[in-house]
Design a protein around this motif. Sequence first.
Motif, PDB file in Angstrom:
ATOM      1  N   THR B 134       0.834  -1.201   0.000  1.00 51.58           N
ATOM      2  CA  THR B 134       0.000   0.000   0.000  1.00 51.58           C
ATOM      3  C   THR B 134       0.868   1.250   0.000  1.00 51.58           C
ATOM      4  N   ARG B 135       1.903   1.230   0.812  1.00 51.63           N
ATOM      5  CA  ARG B 135       2.761   2.412   0.909  1.00 51.63           C
ATOM      6  C   ARG B 135       3.621   2.583  -0.339  1.00 51.63           C
ATOM      7  N   LEU B 136       3.996   1.452  -0.933  1.00 48.69           N
ATOM      8  CA  LEU B 136       4.779   1.550  -2.167  1.00 48.69           C
ATOM      9  C   LEU B 136       3.906   2.056  -3.311  1.00 48.69           C
ATOM     10  N   GLY B 137       2.593   1.843  -3.163  1.00 48.73           N
ATOM     11  CA  GLY B 137       1.625   2.408  -4.096  1.00 48.73           C
ATOM     12  C   GLY B 137       1.760   1.891  -5.502  1.00 48.73           C
ATOM     13  N   GLU B 138       1.848   2.819  -6.445  1.00 42.81           N
ATOM     14  CA  GLU B 138       1.729   2.454  -7.851  1.00 42.81           C
ATOM     15  C   GLU B 138       2.930   1.691  -8.382  1.00 42.81           C
ATOM     16  N   ARG B 139       3.994   1.650  -7.619  1.00 40.36           N
ATOM     17  CA  ARG B 139       5.167   0.933  -8.101  1.00 40.36           C
ATOM     18  C   ARG B 139       4.904  -0.559  -8.216  1.00 40.36           C
ATOM     19  N   VAL B 140       3.893  -1.048  -7.476  1.00 42.47           N
ATOM     20  CA  VAL B 140       3.592  -2.477  -7.531  1.00 42.47           C
ATOM     21  C   VAL B 140       2.424  -2.740  -8.472  1.00 42.47           C
ATOM     22  N   GLY B 141       2.714  -3.224  -9.650  1.00 45.03           N
ATOM     23  CA  GLY B 141       1.663  -3.506 -10.609  1.00 45.03           C
ATOM     24  C   GLY B 141       1.189  -4.942 -10.508  1.00 45.03           C
ATOM     25  N   VAL B 142       0.185  -5.278 -11.297  1.00 46.21           N
ATOM     26  CA  VAL B 142      -0.364  -6.636 -11.263  1.00 46.21           C
ATOM     27  C   VAL B 142       0.702  -7.644 -11.692  1.00 46.21           C
ATOM     28  N   HIS B 144       3.872  -7.390 -11.432  1.00 49.59           N
ATOM     29  CA  HIS B 144       4.848  -7.546 -10.353  1.00 49.59           C
ATOM     30  C   HIS B 144       4.334  -8.494  -9.272  1.00 49.59           C
ATOM     31  N   ALA B 145       3.075  -8.296  -8.941  1.00 44.20           N
ATOM     32  CA  ALA B 145       2.479  -9.134  -7.892  1.00 44.20           C
ATOM     33  C   ALA B 145       2.439 -10.597  -8.334  1.00 44.20           C
ATOM     34  N   THR B 146       2.102 -10.821  -9.602  1.00 43.90           N
ATOM     35  CA  THR B 146       2.051 -12.196 -10.115  1.00 43.90           C
ATOM     36  C   THR B 146       3.439 -12.832 -10.085  1.00 43.90           C
ATOM     37  N   ALA B 147       4.408 -12.059 -10.603  1.00 47.61           N
ATOM     38  CA  ALA B 147       5.782 -12.570 -10.595  1.00 47.61           C
ATOM     39  C   ALA B 147       6.237 -12.830  -9.165  1.00 47.61           C
ATOM     40  N   PHE B 148       5.835 -11.947  -8.260  1.00 51.86           N
ATOM     41  CA  PHE B 148       6.172 -12.112  -6.843  1.00 51.86           C
ATOM     42  C   PHE B 148       5.657 -13.459  -6.325  1.00 51.86           C
ATOM     43  N   GLY B 149       4.399 -13.742  -6.652  1.00 49.84           N
ATOM     44  CA  GLY B 149       3.801 -15.011  -6.232  1.00 49.84           C
ATOM     45  C   GLY B 149       4.588 -16.192  -6.780  1.00 49.84           C
ATOM     46  N   LEU B 150       4.949 -16.100  -8.049  1.00 52.62           N
ATOM     47  CA  LEU B 150       5.676 -17.179  -8.717  1.00 52.62           C
ATOM     48  C   LEU B 150       7.046 -17.401  -8.066  1.00 52.62           C
ATOM     49  N   VAL B 151       7.750 -16.291  -7.874  1.00 48.17           N
ATOM     50  CA  VAL B 151       9.090 -16.391  -7.290  1.00 48.17           C
ATOM     51  C   VAL B 151       9.021 -16.886  -5.844  1.00 48.17           C
ATOM     52  N   LEU B 152       7.973 -16.469  -5.153  1.00 50.35           N
ATOM     53  CA  LEU B 152       7.805 -16.904  -3.769  1.00 50.35           C
ATOM     54  C   LEU B 152       7.647 -18.425  -3.705  1.00 50.35           C
ATOM     55  N   THR B 221      11.339  -8.685  -6.850  1.00 58.26           N
ATOM     56  CA  THR B 221      10.303  -8.849  -7.857  1.00 58.26           C
ATOM     57  C   THR B 221       9.134  -7.906  -7.576  1.00 58.26           C
ATOM     58  N   LEU B 222       8.757  -7.860  -6.308  1.00 61.60           N
ATOM     59  CA  LEU B 222       7.599  -7.067  -5.900  1.00 61.60           C
ATOM     60  C   LEU B 222       7.796  -5.592  -6.228  1.00 61.60           C
ATOM     61  N   VAL B 223       8.992  -5.073  -5.964  1.00 61.43           N
ATOM     62  CA  VAL B 223       9.217  -3.646  -6.184  1.00 61.43           C
ATOM     63  C   VAL B 223       9.693  -3.381  -7.610  1.00 61.43           C
ATOM     64  N   GLY B 224       9.666  -4.411  -8.445  1.00 63.88           N
ATOM     65  CA  GLY B 224       9.949  -4.224  -9.865  1.00 63.88           C
ATOM     66  C   GLY B 224      11.409  -4.017 -10.186  1.00 63.88           C
ATOM     67  N   ARG B 225      12.278  -4.519  -9.318  1.00 66.04           N
ATOM     68  CA  ARG B 225      13.697  -4.315  -9.556  1.00 66.04           C
ATOM     69  C   ARG B 225      14.378  -5.559 -10.139  1.00 66.04           C
TER      70      ARG B 225
END
Lengths: 350, 261
Positions: B134-142, B144-152, B221-225
């Motif tokens: 929430t605080r990172l806001g727009e930097r986290v796109g869908v 990114h979130a999907t990739a985050f799930g995958l990498v997790l 992944t989450l922060v798009g880096r």
Amino acid sequence: MTAASIRVTDLRKTYQVPEREGGLRAAAGSIFRRSTKSVPAVAGITFDVSPGEIVGFLGPNGAGKTTTLKMLSGLLYPTSGEATALGHVPWRRETDFLRRMTLIMGQRNQLAWDIPVIDSFELNRAIYGVSRAEYNVRLDELVELLDVGDLVRKPVRNLSLGERMKCEIAGSLLHRPEMLFLDEPTIGLDVTMQRRIRSFIAEYNARTGATTLLTSHYMGDVEALCRRVIVIHHGSLLYDGDLTGLVERFAPRKTISIDLEPDQPALEPGVLAGLAGGPDAVVQHGAERVTLRVPRSETAAVTTRLLGRVAVRDLVVEEPPIDEVIDLVFAAGPSDAAERAETAAAQPVA
Amino acid sequence: MRSLGLVWLSLRLGVLNALQYRVDFFIQLFQSVIGLGTALAAIAVVFSQTDELGGWTRDELVALVGVFFLVGGLVNVVIRPSMERLMEGVRLGTLDFTLTKPADAQILVSTRQVDVWRLVDVVLGSVVIVIAITRLGERVGVEHATAFGLVLIAGMAIIYSFLLVLATLAFWLVRLENILVIFATMYEAGRWPVGLYPPWLRLALTVVVPVAFAITVPVETLVGRLEPATLVTTVVLAVVFLVGSRWFWKFGLRHYTGASA
């Protein structure tokens, strides 16, 4: 004649056991250089078991009984040799084999400790893929046979040893195995519970025709259940045949106990020895009671001679207790067991 | 399908077993809250002095703490207790029963024990991640979130395989409980991005004890880096780990001798 259920050919298992001298120095040294030695637990045994047979495995601690059982139930890879059980090589642990057999160990339990027994059964039901309907029928049957109706809803930790064992057995048979490996199933149980479990095993065998291999230290188990026994000692097969044959082979003498009528002249020791076939045969010579130990083949002749010579109130001819026979077998190694048994049986036990 | 059913039933049994001890919940809650508070306080202290730590902002590090708790929680709920149980089973011979079952023994041993109250860490970690996102806001796109799930998931697979290999060593080296403690200690280092550590430790946390893949990489992944190459590497590595550990487990089984009765 159907094919054998279990076929074992020259099966061997050698353990590598770490070995070191006692003491700190040796212990410290062994951190870096561990010397091991080979211990042959099972040193080449061969036997067949027919479908539906109940075979008792006898042997002192460390004889190789459990190791054999574990190889046949697929837990251990043998060092060499071959075996098939239900047409499978056990240690390949093929699903079809595992589904058709069970292993019950008196000294270990598999039921989850803190939850009701029935919840553990549920997991077994899923593992063995038993349908709900079949499961209910079998559970009812086992509950009734083992008398565990109230127990299955209790947590395992609240059960007594005997109750737990009964539940362990029920849980291990829900998939109706055709082959049972029982490793000391009655260990530590009281006599009543032992008898209960014995009669259950006999009943299960009668109902399902399951081939059963049993190890036990309690001769009662073996006497009640097994017509055939296999004796293992130091990893080798010492005897394979029926229980009565074991007694005949390892205890070649029978005991004759006589209560004498009190109103008769005392028997001279020499006379008695003559009747018994030698002074060695006389175990006990009292005024009213005489005990002899004579070779099996002469039992009838000695009895006849005695009855003709003295007034007898009561006469009993007995096999030595099976426990004693087993002691004699194990007191010796494989080669000289029979010989030693012969000598030991001849010794008067006052 | 059958395997999944088995996993579910086995876990259910573990949960039932653990639910018998309710006091454990409060102890765990207390412990987790203290742990989380300390971790967040450390971040607050660092960022009272600076706005950036080795390229990481405060909110990114909060997300990292969240993942640290989430992954740690997941490991401690099932994997670690089951592996401990496995090693105990090898030592005491209770593994015998598992091996006589007509089911995949790896599945059975991996789901044997459930430390259900450790779910507290999973919940707290998830909450922290959501707050950070929430605080990172727009930097986290869908994406990114999907990739985050995958990498997790890949990271969890790597950690699981790693622990399975460690536990399998018990077939040869019977007394080995401490080896999992070493893992726990190394895992603590995952509280901070592995990039902050000196090269040798970074290497150790990536190659020797693969904590980096389970914590740092998902957050990147989450922060798009994250470079796409790293993402692919992580997933491939997860598959390699899963296959390799399974092979090693089967190899180890051949050496199982059980405890003699």
